[in-house]
Design an enzyme around this catalytic site. Structure first.
Site, PDB file in Angstrom:
ATOM      1  N   SER A  79     -13.470   4.763  -8.821  1.00  0.00           N
ATOM      2  CA  SER A  79     -13.065   5.784  -9.802  1.00  0.00           C
ATOM      3  C   SER A  79     -12.177   5.184 -10.885  1.00  0.00           C
ATOM      4  O   SER A  79     -12.333   5.501 -12.067  1.00  0.00           O
ATOM      5  CB  SER A  79     -12.386   6.960  -9.119  1.00  0.00           C
ATOM      6  OG  SER A  79     -11.236   6.550  -8.428  1.00  0.00           O
ATOM      7  N   ASP A 101      -4.466   1.112  -9.234  1.00  0.00           N
ATOM      8  CA  ASP A 101      -5.905   0.846  -9.362  1.00  0.00           C
ATOM      9  C   ASP A 101      -6.310   0.636 -10.819  1.00  0.00           C
ATOM     10  O   ASP A 101      -7.022  -0.311 -11.154  1.00  0.00           O
ATOM     11  CB  ASP A 101      -6.710   1.993  -8.754  1.00  0.00           C
ATOM     12  CG  ASP A 101      -6.327   2.260  -7.305  1.00  0.00           C
ATOM     13  OD1 ASP A 101      -5.660   1.400  -6.701  1.00  0.00           O
ATOM     14  OD2 ASP A 101      -6.699   3.327  -6.795  1.00  0.00           O
ATOM     15  N   GLU A 144       0.846  -1.203   0.000  1.00  0.00           N
ATOM     16  CA  GLU A 144       0.000   0.000   0.000  1.00  0.00           C
ATOM     17  C   GLU A 144       0.875   1.245   0.000  1.00  0.00           C
ATOM     18  O   GLU A 144       1.891   1.291   0.710  1.00  0.00           O
ATOM     19  CB  GLU A 144      -0.882  -0.048   1.256  1.00  0.00           C
ATOM     20  CG  GLU A 144      -2.302   0.387   1.033  1.00  0.00           C
ATOM     21  CD  GLU A 144      -3.067  -0.510   0.074  1.00  0.00           C
ATOM     22  OE1 GLU A 144      -3.058  -0.197  -1.135  1.00  0.00           O
ATOM     23  OE2 GLU A 144      -3.666  -1.500   0.512  1.00  0.00           O
ATOM     24  N   HIS A 145       0.483   2.235  -0.797  1.00  0.00           N
ATOM     25  CA  HIS A 145       1.243   3.487  -0.931  1.00  0.00           C
ATOM     26  C   HIS A 145       2.668   3.220  -1.433  1.00  0.00           C
ATOM     27  O   HIS A 145       3.574   4.016  -1.189  1.00  0.00           O
ATOM     28  CB  HIS A 145       1.269   4.269   0.393  1.00  0.00           C
ATOM     29  CG  HIS A 145      -0.069   4.882   0.723  1.00  0.00           C
ATOM     30  ND1 HIS A 145      -0.461   6.104   0.247  1.00  0.00           N
ATOM     31  CD2 HIS A 145      -1.117   4.406   1.444  1.00  0.00           C
ATOM     32  CE1 HIS A 145      -1.683   6.368   0.681  1.00  0.00           C
ATOM     33  NE2 HIS A 145      -2.112   5.349   1.404  1.00  0.00           N
ATOM     34  N   THR A 146       2.856   2.125  -2.079  1.00  0.00           N
ATOM     35  CA  THR A 146       4.162   1.814  -2.675  1.00  0.00           C
ATOM     36  C   THR A 146       4.189   2.151  -4.165  1.00  0.00           C
ATOM     37  O   THR A 146       5.257   2.339  -4.728  1.00  0.00           O
ATOM     38  CB  THR A 146       4.483   0.318  -2.509  1.00  0.00           C
ATOM     39  OG1 THR A 146       3.299  -0.421  -2.817  1.00  0.00           O
ATOM     40  CG2 THR A 146       4.939  -0.014  -1.107  1.00  0.00           C
TER      41      THR A 146
HETATM   42  C1  GLA Z   1      -5.166   4.768  -3.874  1.00  0.00           C
HETATM   43  C2  GLA Z   1      -4.388   5.168  -5.118  1.00  0.00           C
HETATM   44  C3  GLA Z   1      -3.389   4.094  -5.525  1.00  0.00           C
HETATM   45  C4  GLA Z   1      -2.519   3.678  -4.353  1.00  0.00           C
HETATM   46  C5  GLA Z   1      -3.368   3.393  -3.115  1.00  0.00           C
HETATM   47  C6  GLA Z   1      -2.537   3.146  -1.895  1.00  0.00           C
HETATM   48  O1  GLA Z   1      -5.970   3.654  -4.144  1.00  0.00           O
HETATM   49  O2  GLA Z   1      -5.273   5.406  -6.187  1.00  0.00           O
HETATM   50  O3  GLA Z   1      -2.606   4.543  -6.606  1.00  0.00           O
HETATM   51  O4  GLA Z   1      -1.535   4.632  -4.084  1.00  0.00           O
HETATM   52  O5  GLA Z   1      -4.260   4.450  -2.829  1.00  0.00           O
HETATM   53  O6  GLA Z   1      -1.784   1.993  -2.051  1.00  0.00           O
END
Ligand code: GLA
Length: 382
Positions: free
Chosen positions: A125, A169, A32-34
């Site tokens: 989204s 995503d 996550e957030h990587t």
């Molecule tokens: C959201 C963003 C992704 C990702 C996640 C965290 O979903 O759209 O690109 O950064 O947060 O992992």
């Protein structure tokens, strides 16, 4: 909600036969957030989806219908601009990005609706962006590949929705494969599929129901904090282009200079990348217990170092931890609300769901929605 629902609405509004497309939301097992730090993610597309009916209308405008919100919106296709209606911005943004890629997008009609809960960290989204991108690419014989379409969705989000998101995503919605998770290296953009055996464990999502108003701005702040960390480390190690290149030792050596907040953001990212790699090894070894431990590690880092969790998500993870049959649990997606993802032994799912719902109701006085999801194919023409 099924494809024929949007088709019926389309026929009623516009009176001709559309192309039908299905675009899934995503889960992320770990990582996550990587993505915007050039690291690793491990997502999959799920059976929470948006259905589209799309056709070319021979007019100078695009006419959009959100079936679920019961709202319509039109915009001139030759000048797509950011508007005050957020759901429309995703679609206007995709139109603009496809044009930048050289596609001559004429007027079109689009009806969409589906089953992805909005603002719950399941990437409604990205599904919206990816679905329209595939539909227009198909209708216009655009020959754009799926990675280009994913980038178009991501840039739509940056420029039209104001979120500096990574690529995970849109990538997951477009590249998902039934029964498999996919590890994406967000630096090289190479990816590898791993079988995910749902007879050994089920995927249960618990929706906290929290939609944090600050999520978008905090997200952009986290991104900036990581960039600050990279800029500082680069002064000492010119080879560091992103946190993907940094090590714990380097962070420790410059801890004081980084300052507490930036140091902890960086530490989380460096550790999370290592966790994704370990998790993939556990998956190949069919070791769900070890896999689950990486998920708990991920949650702790997101809560304490990255600070994107909230008390409802923390409560759900702590409620899952001692429950029978639970391998792992953590918050999922951008954070500040949304869902936790839980890996649960199939014969314990009913009890897990019942007990977690009761505990949540008692703690917060509100109902907990849960989704028992399966891993499906990415965006497809129906
Ligand atoms: C959201 C963003 C992704 C990702 C996640 C965290 O979903 O759209 O690109 O950064 O947060 O992992």
């Amino acid at each position: 909600m099924a494809p024929h629902d949007v088709e019926t609405t389309f026929q009623r509004h516009f009176g001709y036969a559309p192309l039908l497309v299905r675009a899934p939301g995503r889960i992320n097992l770990i990582g996550e957030h990587t993505d915007y730090n050039n690291g690793f993610v491990l997502p999959a597309a799920i059976n929470k989806e948006i259905f589209f009916a799309v056709g070319l209308n021979g007019r100078p405008e695009a006419r959009l219908v959100s079936q679920d919100l019961n709202e319509t919106y039109s915009f001139p296709v030759e000048a797509p601009r950011r508007q005050d209606r957020q759901w429309a911005n995703y679609l206007i943004g995709v139109t603009a990005q496809l044009q930048k890629l050289g596609l001559d997008v004429p007027g079109f009609d689009c009806v969409f609706g589906g089953t992805i809960p909005i603002g719950s960290g399941l990437s409604s989204s990205a599904a919206l962006e990816s679905g329209l991108a595939v539909a227009l690419n198909q209708l216009l014989d655009g020959q754009l590949n799926r990675m280009q379409l994913a980038r178009a969705g991501q840039l739509a989000e940056h420029e039209f929705a104001g979120v500096q998101c990574g690529i995970m995503d849109q990538f997951a919605s477009l590249h998902g494969r039934a029964g498999q998770v996919v590890r994406l290296d967000c630096r090289s953009m190479e990816y590898e599929y791993f079988p995910f055996d749902t007879t050994a464990c089920d995927i249960v999502l618990c929706n906290s129901g929290v939609k944090h108003a600050l999520a978008d701005s905090e997200y952009n702040t986290r991104r900036r904090e990581c960039e600050q960390g990279v800029a500082l480390l680069k002064q000492h190690y010119p080879g560091i282009e992103s946190l993907r290149d940094a090590t714990r030792e380097q962070l420790e050596a410059h801890r004081a200079e980084l300052g507490d907040v930036v140091y902890r953001r960086c530490r989380y990212v460096v550790e999370e990348n290592a966790r994704v790699e370990a998790a993939c090894r556990h998956l190949l070894a069919h070791d769900l217990t070890a896999f689950g431990q990486e998920m708990y590690g991920s949650h702790a880092g997101l809560r304490d170092d990255y600070e994107v969790s909230c008390r409802e998500l923390d409560f759900l993870v702590e409620a899952a931890r001692p429950a029978a049959g639970v391998y792992g649990s953590r918050m999922m997606g951008g954070g500040f609300g949304g869902c936790t993802i839980n890996l649960v032994a199939p014969d314990q799912v009913t009890t897990f769901v019942r007990n977690t719902r009761a505990a949540y109701q008692q703690q917060f006085g509100r109902a907990l929605e849960t989704y028992h999801v399966t891993i499906v194919e990415g965006v497809a023409v129906v």
